[in-house]
Design a protein around this motif. Structure first.
Motif, PDB file in Angstrom:
ATOM      1  N   SER A   1     -18.544 -66.075 -58.430  1.00  0.00           N
ATOM      2  CA  SER A   1     -18.883 -64.684 -58.143  1.00  0.00           C
ATOM      3  C   SER A   1     -18.204 -63.807 -59.171  1.00  0.00           C
ATOM      4  O   SER A   1     -16.971 -63.730 -59.224  1.00  0.00           O
ATOM      5  CB  SER A   1     -18.424 -64.299 -56.738  1.00  0.00           C
ATOM      6  N   LEU A   2     -19.003 -63.158 -59.996  1.00  0.00           N
ATOM      7  CA  LEU A   2     -18.434 -62.288 -61.027  1.00  0.00           C
ATOM      8  C   LEU A   2     -17.677 -61.125 -60.411  1.00  0.00           C
ATOM      9  O   LEU A   2     -16.631 -60.711 -60.901  1.00  0.00           O
ATOM     10  CB  LEU A   2     -19.559 -61.768 -61.937  1.00  0.00           C
ATOM     11  N   LEU A   3     -18.192 -60.613 -59.280  1.00  0.00           N
ATOM     12  CA  LEU A   3     -17.522 -59.493 -58.617  1.00  0.00           C
ATOM     13  C   LEU A   3     -16.173 -59.912 -58.052  1.00  0.00           C
ATOM     14  O   LEU A   3     -15.221 -59.119 -58.037  1.00  0.00           O
ATOM     15  CB  LEU A   3     -18.408 -58.941 -57.490  1.00  0.00           C
ATOM     16  N   ARG A   4     -16.070 -61.147 -57.628  1.00  0.00           N
ATOM     17  CA  ARG A   4     -14.807 -61.620 -57.048  1.00  0.00           C
ATOM     18  C   ARG A   4     -13.798 -62.007 -58.127  1.00  0.00           C
ATOM     19  O   ARG A   4     -12.602 -61.753 -57.984  1.00  0.00           O
ATOM     20  CB  ARG A   4     -15.078 -62.823 -56.133  1.00  0.00           C
TER      21      ARG A   4
ATOM     22  N   GLY B   1     -20.691 -58.259 -67.915  1.00  0.00           N
ATOM     23  CA  GLY B   1     -21.115 -59.648 -67.863  1.00  0.00           C
ATOM     24  C   GLY B   1     -22.551 -59.882 -68.307  1.00  0.00           C
ATOM     25  O   GLY B   1     -22.848 -60.843 -69.005  1.00  0.00           O
ATOM     26  N   ASP B   2     -23.460 -59.020 -67.882  1.00  0.00           N
ATOM     27  CA  ASP B   2     -24.869 -59.131 -68.293  1.00  0.00           C
ATOM     28  C   ASP B   2     -25.406 -57.706 -68.391  1.00  0.00           C
ATOM     29  O   ASP B   2     -26.021 -57.188 -67.454  1.00  0.00           O
ATOM     30  CB  ASP B   2     -25.662 -59.953 -67.282  1.00  0.00           C
TER      31      ASP B   2
ATOM     32  N   ILE C   1     -25.928 -58.213 -61.809  1.00  0.00           N
ATOM     33  CA  ILE C   1     -25.083 -59.287 -61.286  1.00  0.00           C
ATOM     34  C   ILE C   1     -25.819 -59.929 -60.120  1.00  0.00           C
ATOM     35  O   ILE C   1     -26.353 -59.231 -59.253  1.00  0.00           O
ATOM     36  CB  ILE C   1     -23.713 -58.751 -60.809  1.00  0.00           C
ATOM     37  N   GLU C   2     -25.874 -61.250 -60.104  1.00  0.00           N
ATOM     38  CA  GLU C   2     -26.489 -61.973 -59.000  1.00  0.00           C
ATOM     39  C   GLU C   2     -25.395 -62.564 -58.126  1.00  0.00           C
ATOM     40  O   GLU C   2     -24.482 -63.218 -58.635  1.00  0.00           O
ATOM     41  CB  GLU C   2     -27.398 -63.090 -59.534  1.00  0.00           C
TER      42      GLU C   2
ATOM     43  N   HIS D   1     -33.197 -61.838 -51.512  1.00  0.00           N
ATOM     44  CA  HIS D   1     -34.218 -61.330 -52.437  1.00  0.00           C
ATOM     45  C   HIS D   1     -34.257 -59.794 -52.400  1.00  0.00           C
ATOM     46  O   HIS D   1     -35.302 -59.155 -52.257  1.00  0.00           O
ATOM     47  CB  HIS D   1     -35.592 -61.907 -52.095  1.00  0.00           C
ATOM     48  N   HIS D   2     -33.077 -59.224 -52.569  1.00  0.00           N
ATOM     49  CA  HIS D   2     -32.898 -57.783 -52.375  1.00  0.00           C
ATOM     50  C   HIS D   2     -31.792 -57.320 -53.330  1.00  0.00           C
ATOM     51  O   HIS D   2     -30.864 -58.068 -53.621  1.00  0.00           O
ATOM     52  CB  HIS D   2     -32.497 -57.536 -50.909  1.00  0.00           C
ATOM     53  N   SER D   3     -31.886 -56.072 -53.790  1.00  0.00           N
ATOM     54  CA  SER D   3     -30.855 -55.541 -54.691  1.00  0.00           C
ATOM     55  C   SER D   3     -30.398 -54.166 -54.239  1.00  0.00           C
ATOM     56  O   SER D   3     -31.128 -53.441 -53.536  1.00  0.00           O
ATOM     57  CB  SER D   3     -31.379 -55.446 -56.128  1.00  0.00           C
TER      58      SER D   3
END
Length: 557
Positions: free
Chosen positions: A432-435, A445-446, A462-463, A503-505
């Protein structure tokens, strides 16, 4: 050996950019038989690192800047002179090799000077000064004088290697005149030069000079030499005539003692900066200094700048200089392999192969090229390409997904010997990039920057497996977006965090309020600067086209 070709993705590389670079480099090595190296121009994220470890693949070479530098143009096989060499030996070395300049280095190979043949000739000429010692001063050592003369040192040989400020007096006049001339200077600085003249030799003993140079190959009696040694006088017996010996003594000065100004460049100095300096310089040769060690790395001349070698690049997963590695506009672009819209200012000096397919990932295109050639990637490469395809299509659920993506993924999964369903689960759970990252690093990151209708917009994605970490860090992330706008002169910046499982942002925004007001019309503001984006998971096919259309209707900032 030919220069290598680097296959490289965009800045802030995602998994597709890294894996497509690895896969296409492997493909080119098979079909071109060139040295092809996968590269990246940013940090590799946790998920991509997991993929590389699973595949047993080496991380791409980190290239942050491909601008031509001094290190690229310099010649490393350089003839140098040491600091203790005499002017004469260096001058002869330059004449022998037809050099107009030569680097002088110390024992650690650090540069001391860059004497030119013209400067050395000027140093050999007498000064215009009226001072009595001006044209007689010689900074040298007894040892250097012996070397320059090819003579024999006798008498007092102590401290022969010590460099001293000496005064050269040629005793070619009468005894009285020679005594009077020598009396103007400190005896222990005097180098008295004379031929076969016993009275002058006696004068040297009388005055207690530093050194007596006897020319013409004359051999002094042993009793005289013993007396000279007792009085601390060194004696050099030289084969030349007096005039020649005097000149050679002048030229015995250590080259390291000659301080003069010169232009030099560090190994990383961009050629753009070098050219302006070099064009207006009369210096024939320019040294290049290694930034890490401070040692001489090489030299170049103006002619070396006529045909500058350029780094050869294949761009994958992007087609804009604004997203490319720094200096790509000065490199030789060989090919472009991409699946995004055509945009930006990418121009090349030569025709290039440009492949842009409307599929879900660049890794898909690489897989297509393998199949078209009747080739099969090795297991490691196949696993990497699977990861790039799964990442960019969110496991074939993104609206960018095509039937071709599905077909290529099934084929690559078979070659790689992986269970696609388990692979997907493990891949998205890998990090997890956020973590794991700071808010500023998570945003980088992207991240891609776009220019539309005069607006400079940054879109990060970020996914995550759920949005819990986002809600915990929303305030810090917003602060990072605000700082990003200020640091990069952006009009608007946003972060789309996609919940893979739902499947939501959600979209976190910062910058010009006019954009935020316009978004308000289409999406629900869940909390200040945060909007729900149901069903939106693709930056390329959903979020960017939406924002592009939105700012296109606004007055340019």
């Amino acid at each position: 050996m030919l220069d290598p070709i680097y296959v490289i993705g965009h800045r802030n590389p995602d998994t597709d950019a890294i894996c497509a670079a690895i896969g296409y480099a492997a493909y080119l090595r098979e079909v071109r038989e060139d040295e092809v190296i996968p590269a990246c121009c940013g940090e590799i994220n946790a998920r991509t690192s997991w993929v590389l470890k699973l595949a047993g693949a080496t991380a791409p070479k980190l290239l942050l800047d491909v601008r031509p530098t001094a290190a690229i143009v310099c010649r490393r096989d350089v003839l140098t002179a040491s600091a203790d060499e005499t002017f004469l030996s260096v001058y002869r070395k330059m004449l022998e090799h037809n050099f107009r300049s030569i680097p002088v280095v110390n024992a650690e190979h650090k540069l001391i000077g860059m004497p030119t043949i013209q400067e050395m000739a000027q140093l050999f000429l007498p000064s215009e000064s009226n001072h009595k010692a001006a044209n007689r001063q010689v900074r040298t050592s007894v040892k250097n004088m012996v070397i320059a003369l090819g003579g024999q040192l006798v008498g007092n040989t102590a401290q022969a290697e010590e460099v001293e400020d000496l005064i050269l007096v040629v005793a070619a006049s009468s005894l009285d005149t020679s005594r009077d001339r020598a009396s103007h200077f400190p005896p222990r600085q005097l180098v008295l030069v004379s031929g076969d003249r016993p009275e002058i030799h006696t004068l040297a003993l009388e005055l207690g000079v530093r050194c007596l140079v006897v020319t013409g190959g004359f051999i002094l009696q042993e009793s005289f030499l013993e007396e000279a040694k007792a009085k601390g006088i060194c004696v050099i017996m030289a084969p030349q005539d007096t005039a020649s010996a005097s000149q050679l003594i002048r030229f015995s000065r250590p080259i390291g003692e000659a301080a003069h100004e010169y232009e030099s460049f560090t190994s990383r100095t961009p050629l753009r900066e070098i050219i302006h300096v070099v064009q207006n310089s009369h210096q024939p040769l320019f040294p290049v200094i290694d930034e890490e060690t401070g040692k001489l790395e090489g030299v170049f001349s103006k002619s070396d700048l006529v045909e500058v070698p350029r780094t050869k690049l294949v761009l994958v997963d992007h087609n804009e200089f604004s997203q490319a590695v720094a200096g790509a506009d000065e490199a030789e672009i060989i090919e472009v392999i991409d699946h995004h819209r055509l945009s930006g200012n990418l121009r090349t000096k030569e025709p290039v192969r440009f492949i842009n397919e409307p599929v879900g990932s660049t890794s898909t295109i690489v897989g297509i090229m393998y199949k078209m050639r009747g080739l099969t990637p090795d297991k490691s490469t196949a696993i990497c390409l699977c990861a790039g395809l799964i990442s960019d299509t969110l496991n074939l659920t993104s609206p960018t997904t095509t039937n071709t993506d599905r077909e290529i993924l099934a084929w690559l999964a078979g070659v790689g010997g992986i269970d696609a369903a388990q692979f997907v689960k493990d891949f998205f759970a890998a990090g997890s990039l956020l973590r794991e990252a700071t808010p500023a690093r998570a945003i980088e990151g992207d991240r891609k920057v776009f220019e539309e209708n005069g607006w400079r917009i940054s879109i990060s994605q970020i996914e995550e497996m759920g949005l819990d970490e986002f809600w915990r860090k929303q305030a810090e992330l917003h602060g990072a977006l605000v700082a990003l706008c200020e640091a990069h002169s952006l009009h608007f910046a946003c972060l789309m965090v996609t919940d893979i499982t739902a499947h939501h942002s959600v979209l976190l925004v910062a910058g010009d309020k006019r954009v935020e007001t316009a978004i308000d019309v289409d999406y629900v503001e869940r909390s200040p600067q945060i909007y729900d984006l149901p069903g939106v998971v693709s930056r390329k096919k959903q979020l960017f086209p939406y924002l592009s259309n939105l700012v296109g209707k606004l007055t340019p900032p």
